[in-house]
Scaffold this motif. Structure first.
Motif, PDB file in Angstrom:
ATOM      1  N   ALA A  16      -3.727  19.729 -20.468  1.00 24.65           N
ATOM      2  CA  ALA A  16      -2.985  20.702 -19.939  1.00 24.65           C
ATOM      3  C   ALA A  16      -3.123  22.094 -20.546  1.00 24.65           C
ATOM      4  O   ALA A  16      -3.375  23.216 -19.825  1.00 24.65           O
ATOM      5  CB  ALA A  16      -1.470  20.634 -19.793  1.00 24.65           C
ATOM      6  N   CYS A  17      -3.516  22.285 -22.012  1.00 24.63           N
ATOM      7  CA  CYS A  17      -3.768  23.275 -22.709  1.00 24.63           C
ATOM      8  C   CYS A  17      -5.156  23.857 -22.239  1.00 24.63           C
ATOM      9  O   CYS A  17      -5.147  25.080 -22.085  1.00 24.63           O
ATOM     10  CB  CYS A  17      -3.763  23.048 -24.390  1.00 24.63           C
ATOM     11  SG  CYS A  17      -3.774  24.655 -25.205  1.00 24.63           S
ATOM     12  N   SER A  20      -5.001  25.055 -18.466  1.00 24.08           N
ATOM     13  CA  SER A  20      -4.234  26.360 -18.382  1.00 24.08           C
ATOM     14  C   SER A  20      -5.154  27.476 -19.260  1.00 24.08           C
ATOM     15  O   SER A  20      -5.084  28.515 -18.202  1.00 24.08           O
ATOM     16  CB  SER A  20      -2.890  26.298 -18.578  1.00 24.08           C
ATOM     17  OG  SER A  20      -2.772  25.918 -20.242  1.00 24.08           O
ATOM     18  N   GLY A  39       2.312  28.207 -18.939  1.00 24.85           N
ATOM     19  CA  GLY A  39       1.772  26.966 -19.031  1.00 24.85           C
ATOM     20  C   GLY A  39       0.919  26.817 -20.354  1.00 24.85           C
ATOM     21  O   GLY A  39       1.171  25.412 -21.068  1.00 24.85           O
ATOM     22  N   ASN A  40       0.063  27.509 -20.696  1.00 29.61           N
ATOM     23  CA  ASN A  40      -0.675  27.237 -21.945  1.00 29.61           C
ATOM     24  C   ASN A  40       0.246  27.240 -23.261  1.00 29.61           C
ATOM     25  O   ASN A  40      -0.013  26.177 -23.829  1.00 29.61           O
ATOM     26  CB  ASN A  40      -1.768  28.272 -21.976  1.00 29.61           C
ATOM     27  CG  ASN A  40      -2.738  27.992 -23.098  1.00 29.61           C
ATOM     28  OD1 ASN A  40      -2.437  28.131 -24.385  1.00 29.61           O
ATOM     29  ND2 ASN A  40      -3.824  27.445 -22.954  1.00 29.61           N
ATOM     30  N   SER A  43       2.225  24.021 -23.091  1.00 29.82           N
ATOM     31  CA  SER A  43       1.580  22.587 -23.417  1.00 29.82           C
ATOM     32  C   SER A  43       1.202  22.875 -25.197  1.00 29.82           C
ATOM     33  O   SER A  43       1.310  21.594 -25.839  1.00 29.82           O
ATOM     34  CB  SER A  43       0.208  22.577 -22.643  1.00 29.82           C
ATOM     35  OG  SER A  43      -0.571  23.669 -22.884  1.00 29.82           O
TER      36      SER A  43
END
Length: 176
Positions: A16-17, A20, A39-40, A43
């Motif tokens: 996810a990191c 994003s 979002g980054n 995460s």
């Protein structure tokens, strides 16, 4: 079973990191880029939690994903269409300079990795049990790093006042 769950969560948070992060630089709309950055940051907070750094994870969410990103979204909303391509048609020396700085950072990372591979960075540091606790961080902020802490607060205050002055100036220009 618990160890497998931690690894699955770590892999999901890492993906996810990365995803994003790619979205931040690939979206052309700055608003969507800012949302991808939230979002980054979320995460990253999950990765901090998995590394048993609860205070850093909470600060990541409260300070960066909360306050700083809200400020970014307000600036993007304030600038409107002018924020879409701030460097479009800019000077070539700016593009060259950003390339040189990016290359220098990449070389620095490669040198650090090579030094680590040679064992020069292999010495283990002694870490106290209180390292990273809220009490220890507060003590360091208010003793050893008080000047930097206060300078940062002054810089943020000047930035806020500057934003208000620019907003008033632009509003006055629009009315004229």
């Amino acid at each position: 079973m618990g160890n497998i769950l931690v690894w699955v969560l770590w892999i999901l948070a890492a993906l996810a990191c990365i995803g994003s992060g790619v979205a931040v630089i690939s979206f052309t709309n700055p608003f969507y880029s800012a949302l991808a950055l939230i979002g980054n940051l979320a995460s990253l907070a999950a990765l901090f939690l998995l590394a048993s750094a609860e205070f850093v994870a909470a600060a990541q969410i409260l300070v960066y994903a909360g306050a700083v990103m809200v400020m970014f979204l307000f600036v993007i909303a304030y600038l409107g269409g002018r924020a879409d391509a701030p460097w479009a048609g800019g000077p070539k020396w700016l593009q060259l300079g950003s390339f040189v700085v990016g290359a220098a950072i990449m070389i620095e990372v490669i040198v650090a990795l090579i030094a680590k591979a040679d064992g020069r960075l292999a010495d283990r540091a002694e870490i106290e049990r209180s390292f990273g606790s809220p009490a220890e961080i507060g003590r360091l902020f208010l003793t050893d790093h008080l000047l930097a802490f206060e300078i940062t607060s002054i810089v943020l205050l000047v930035a806020a006042v500057g934003g208000v002055v620019l907003a008033l100036k632009t509003e006055a220009e629009n009315e004229a």
